[in-house]
Motif scaffolding. Structure first.
Motif, mmCIF file in Angstrom:
data_model
loop_
_atom_site.group_PDB
_atom_site.id
_atom_site.type_symbol
_atom_site.label_atom_id
_atom_site.label_comp_id
_atom_site.label_asym_id
_atom_site.label_seq_id
_atom_site.Cartn_x
_atom_site.Cartn_y
_atom_site.Cartn_z
ATOM 1 N N THR A 198 17.660 -29.009 29.021
ATOM 2 C CA THR A 198 18.404 -30.101 29.651
ATOM 3 C C THR A 198 19.429 -30.724 28.702
ATOM 4 O O THR A 198 19.986 -31.777 28.999
ATOM 5 C CB THR A 198 17.444 -31.210 30.130
ATOM 6 O OG1 THR A 198 16.690 -31.694 29.007
ATOM 7 C CG2 THR A 198 16.477 -30.679 31.186
ATOM 8 N N GLY A 199 19.681 -30.065 27.580
ATOM 9 C CA GLY A 199 20.571 -30.622 26.572
ATOM 10 C C GLY A 199 22.036 -30.371 26.857
ATOM 11 O O GLY A 199 22.418 -29.870 27.924
ATOM 12 N N PRO A 200 22.876 -30.699 25.891
ATOM 13 C CA PRO A 200 24.319 -30.515 26.058
ATOM 14 C C PRO A 200 24.698 -29.039 26.188
ATOM 15 O O PRO A 200 23.998 -28.154 25.700
ATOM 16 C CB PRO A 200 24.907 -31.102 24.765
ATOM 17 C CG PRO A 200 23.823 -31.947 24.181
ATOM 18 C CD PRO A 200 22.549 -31.315 24.598
ATOM 19 N N ILE A 201 25.812 -28.807 26.858
ATOM 20 C CA ILE A 201 26.406 -27.472 26.928
ATOM 21 C C ILE A 201 27.739 -27.534 26.200
ATOM 22 O O ILE A 201 28.599 -28.352 26.529
ATOM 23 C CB ILE A 201 26.619 -27.020 28.382
ATOM 24 C CG1 ILE A 201 25.289 -27.030 29.140
ATOM 25 C CG2 ILE A 201 27.248 -25.631 28.429
ATOM 26 C CD1 ILE A 201 25.432 -26.714 30.625
ATOM 27 N N GLU A 202 27.886 -26.669 25.208
ATOM 28 C CA GLU A 202 29.110 -26.635 24.416
ATOM 29 C C GLU A 202 29.983 -25.456 24.830
ATOM 30 O O GLU A 202 29.476 -24.417 25.256
ATOM 31 C CB GLU A 202 28.781 -26.494 22.928
ATOM 32 C CG GLU A 202 27.974 -27.648 22.361
ATOM 33 C CD GLU A 202 27.647 -27.449 20.894
ATOM 34 O OE1 GLU A 202 27.320 -28.448 20.240
ATOM 35 O OE2 GLU A 202 27.708 -26.304 20.400
ATOM 36 N N VAL A 203 31.287 -25.629 24.697
ATOM 37 C CA VAL A 203 32.231 -24.521 24.837
ATOM 38 C C VAL A 203 32.832 -24.281 23.462
ATOM 39 O O VAL A 203 33.415 -25.184 22.863
ATOM 40 C CB VAL A 203 33.337 -24.841 25.850
ATOM 41 C CG1 VAL A 203 34.317 -23.674 25.956
ATOM 42 C CG2 VAL A 203 32.734 -25.152 27.217
ATOM 43 N N GLU A 204 32.661 -23.046 22.959
ATOM 44 C CA GLU A 204 33.130 -22.730 21.610
ATOM 45 C C GLU A 204 34.009 -21.479 21.678
ATOM 46 O O GLU A 204 33.521 -20.372 21.841
ATOM 47 C CB GLU A 204 31.941 -22.501 20.670
ATOM 48 C CG GLU A 204 32.362 -22.288 19.223
ATOM 49 C CD GLU A 204 31.168 -22.009 18.335
ATOM 50 O OE1 GLU A 204 30.857 -22.886 17.499
ATOM 51 O OE2 GLU A 204 30.555 -20.933 18.458
ATOM 52 N N LEU A 205 35.319 -21.688 21.541
ATOM 53 C CA LEU A 205 36.281 -20.598 21.709
ATOM 54 C C LEU A 205 37.052 -20.377 20.417
ATOM 55 O O LEU A 205 37.722 -21.284 19.933
ATOM 56 C CB LEU A 205 37.264 -20.927 22.842
ATOM 57 C CG LEU A 205 36.646 -21.319 24.183
ATOM 58 C CD1 LEU A 205 37.741 -21.656 25.186
ATOM 59 C CD2 LEU A 205 35.740 -20.220 24.715
ATOM 60 N N PHE A 206 36.934 -19.174 19.871
ATOM 61 C CA PHE A 206 37.777 -18.739 18.764
ATOM 62 C C PHE A 206 38.876 -17.888 19.372
ATOM 63 O O PHE A 206 38.629 -16.739 19.766
ATOM 64 C CB PHE A 206 36.981 -17.896 17.763
ATOM 65 C CG PHE A 206 36.020 -18.668 16.922
ATOM 66 C CD1 PHE A 206 35.003 -19.405 17.481
ATOM 67 C CD2 PHE A 206 36.127 -18.639 15.554
ATOM 68 C CE1 PHE A 206 34.113 -20.113 16.707
ATOM 69 C CE2 PHE A 206 35.235 -19.332 14.752
ATOM 70 C CZ PHE A 206 34.231 -20.076 15.334
ATOM 71 N N ASN A 207 40.084 -18.414 19.434
ATOM 72 C CA ASN A 207 41.117 -17.714 20.177
ATOM 73 C C ASN A 207 42.493 -18.151 19.658
ATOM 74 O O ASN A 207 42.888 -19.310 19.802
ATOM 75 C CB ASN A 207 40.977 -18.032 21.675
ATOM 76 C CG ASN A 207 41.885 -17.207 22.546
ATOM 77 O OD1 ASN A 207 43.108 -17.297 22.423
ATOM 78 N ND2 ASN A 207 41.308 -16.416 23.427
ATOM 79 N N ASP A 208 43.210 -17.203 19.052
ATOM 80 C CA ASP A 208 44.500 -17.535 18.442
ATOM 81 C C ASP A 208 45.509 -18.034 19.463
ATOM 82 O O ASP A 208 46.318 -18.930 19.169
ATOM 83 C CB ASP A 208 45.056 -16.315 17.706
ATOM 84 C CG ASP A 208 44.259 -15.977 16.447
ATOM 85 O OD1 ASP A 208 43.882 -16.912 15.719
ATOM 86 O OD2 ASP A 208 44.017 -14.786 16.200
ATOM 87 N N ALA A 209 45.483 -17.467 20.660
ATOM 88 C CA ALA A 209 46.436 -17.897 21.689
ATOM 89 C C ALA A 209 46.172 -19.334 22.105
ATOM 90 O O ALA A 209 47.116 -20.123 22.312
ATOM 91 C CB ALA A 209 46.361 -16.960 22.894
ATOM 92 N N LEU A 210 44.907 -19.713 22.228
ATOM 93 C CA LEU A 210 44.575 -21.096 22.563
ATOM 94 C C LEU A 210 44.947 -22.045 21.428
ATOM 95 O O LEU A 210 45.440 -23.150 21.654
ATOM 96 C CB LEU A 210 43.092 -21.225 22.887
ATOM 97 C CG LEU A 210 42.597 -20.527 24.153
ATOM 98 C CD1 LEU A 210 41.089 -20.693 24.299
ATOM 99 C CD2 LEU A 210 43.309 -21.047 25.394
ATOM 100 N N TRP A 211 44.721 -21.620 20.193
ATOM 101 C CA TRP A 211 45.043 -22.467 19.039
ATOM 102 C C TRP A 211 46.545 -22.676 18.882
ATOM 103 O O TRP A 211 46.974 -23.663 18.271
ATOM 104 C CB TRP A 211 44.467 -21.854 17.777
ATOM 105 C CG TRP A 211 42.969 -21.893 17.705
ATOM 106 C CD1 TRP A 211 42.137 -22.773 18.349
ATOM 107 C CD2 TRP A 211 42.127 -21.019 16.958
ATOM 108 N NE1 TRP A 211 40.825 -22.499 18.053
ATOM 109 C CE2 TRP A 211 40.784 -21.430 17.198
ATOM 110 C CE3 TRP A 211 42.360 -19.936 16.114
ATOM 111 C CZ2 TRP A 211 39.694 -20.790 16.614
ATOM 112 C CZ3 TRP A 211 41.266 -19.301 15.533
ATOM 113 C CH2 TRP A 211 39.959 -19.722 15.777
#
Length: 265
Positions: free
Chosen positions: A232-245
């Motif tokens: 029931t804890g937090p849900i994280e989004v973790e994206l390593f993505n050069d285009a997004l950066w």
């Protein structure tokens, strides 16, 4: 890391604007901003720190290198406690140069956990072993499946050592749903993270995590697995993505929040 182009104050402001209630932090920007300053910044903003990443890299054979790794992990635990998060995510480490001994590397991880688990408990911090996709086994993480992660974690109390469930790394594994149930039954799901699988992978593969909804992973299915396991804890989004950066960070954060609502929530 999804929006690492934002400074921590910019991140806090953007999260408040979008109604994002918490952030998972990485050590480098926290150290750059200052651990105490970061803790105050997020506390004043009313933002929870969901996890700190990363500890780990336990697989060195050289005694001096191992001692340095353990000392760095104690610092990471101290930082997590200061930031107010109860979870330090571990990337356990790859094979030492010239070694082909996966089992030996995993045993050195267990040795490190035996030393660090009690220290983490004293500081109110849990260690979360994150299995990484097998393509990272040689250089980053010899723990490639939830089965392997739990086999290590279950040597220790659940309030000391558990696992991180990351869709990017486990979505391909038919055994993963059963292992999520196993982790939940033992109270060992310490965090749940999302990233999509898109192809072709970039050269070097590290920064290939896709935006939610752009790839092959059924995010709602995996969310259902962890919820059925009692998480029931937090849900994280973790994206390593050069285009997004390379894009405007606030725009990326807004897009990510919208994708979360569309494909997960």
């Amino acid at each position: 890391m999804t929006v690492k182009q934002l400074s921590l104050p910019e991140l806090a402001d953007a999260c408040l604007e979008l109604g994002v209630p918490g952030v998972g932090l990485w050590r480098a920007p926290v150290q750059e901003h200052g651990v105490e300053a970061t803790a105050k910044l997020l506390r004043d903003a009313g933002l929870a720190v969901t996890t700190l990443c990363r500890g780990g890299f336990f697989t060195a054979i050289d005694p001096a290198e191992r001692a340095d790794a353990l000392a760095d992990n104690r610092r990471a635990i101290d930082e997590a406690a200061t930031l107010g998060t109860d979870t330090l995510v571990l990337v356990s480490g790859g094979l030492p140069a010239g070694s082909k001994d996966l089992r030996g590397a995993r045993e050195r991880i267990a040795d490190a956990l035996a030393e660090l688990g009690p220290y983490a408990e004293q500081h109110g911090v849990r260690l979360a072993i994150e299995p990484l996709h097998p393509m990272y086994a040689a250089d980053r993480c010899v723990v490639s499946t939830l089965t392997q992660a739990l086999d290590l974690a279950e040597r220790f109390p659940a309030h000391q050592v558990g696992v991180a469930v990351d869709t990017y790394h486990i979505w391909w594994d038919d055994n993963a749903p059963a292992q999520i149930a196993r982790a939940g039954a033992g109270g060992r799901i310490h965090t749940f993270q999302l990233a999509d699988w898109t192809t072709p992978l970039p050269e070097g593969v590290l920064n290939g995590r896709g935006q939610i909804g752009d790839g092959s992973i059924d995010m709602r299915e995996w969310k259902a697995h962890v919820e059925a396991a009692g998480y029931t804890g937090p849900i994280e989004v973790e994206l390593f993505n050069d285009a997004l950066w390379a894009r405007d960070g606030r725009e990326v954060l807004a897009e990510t929040a919208a994708r979360f609502v569309e494909h997960v929530a």
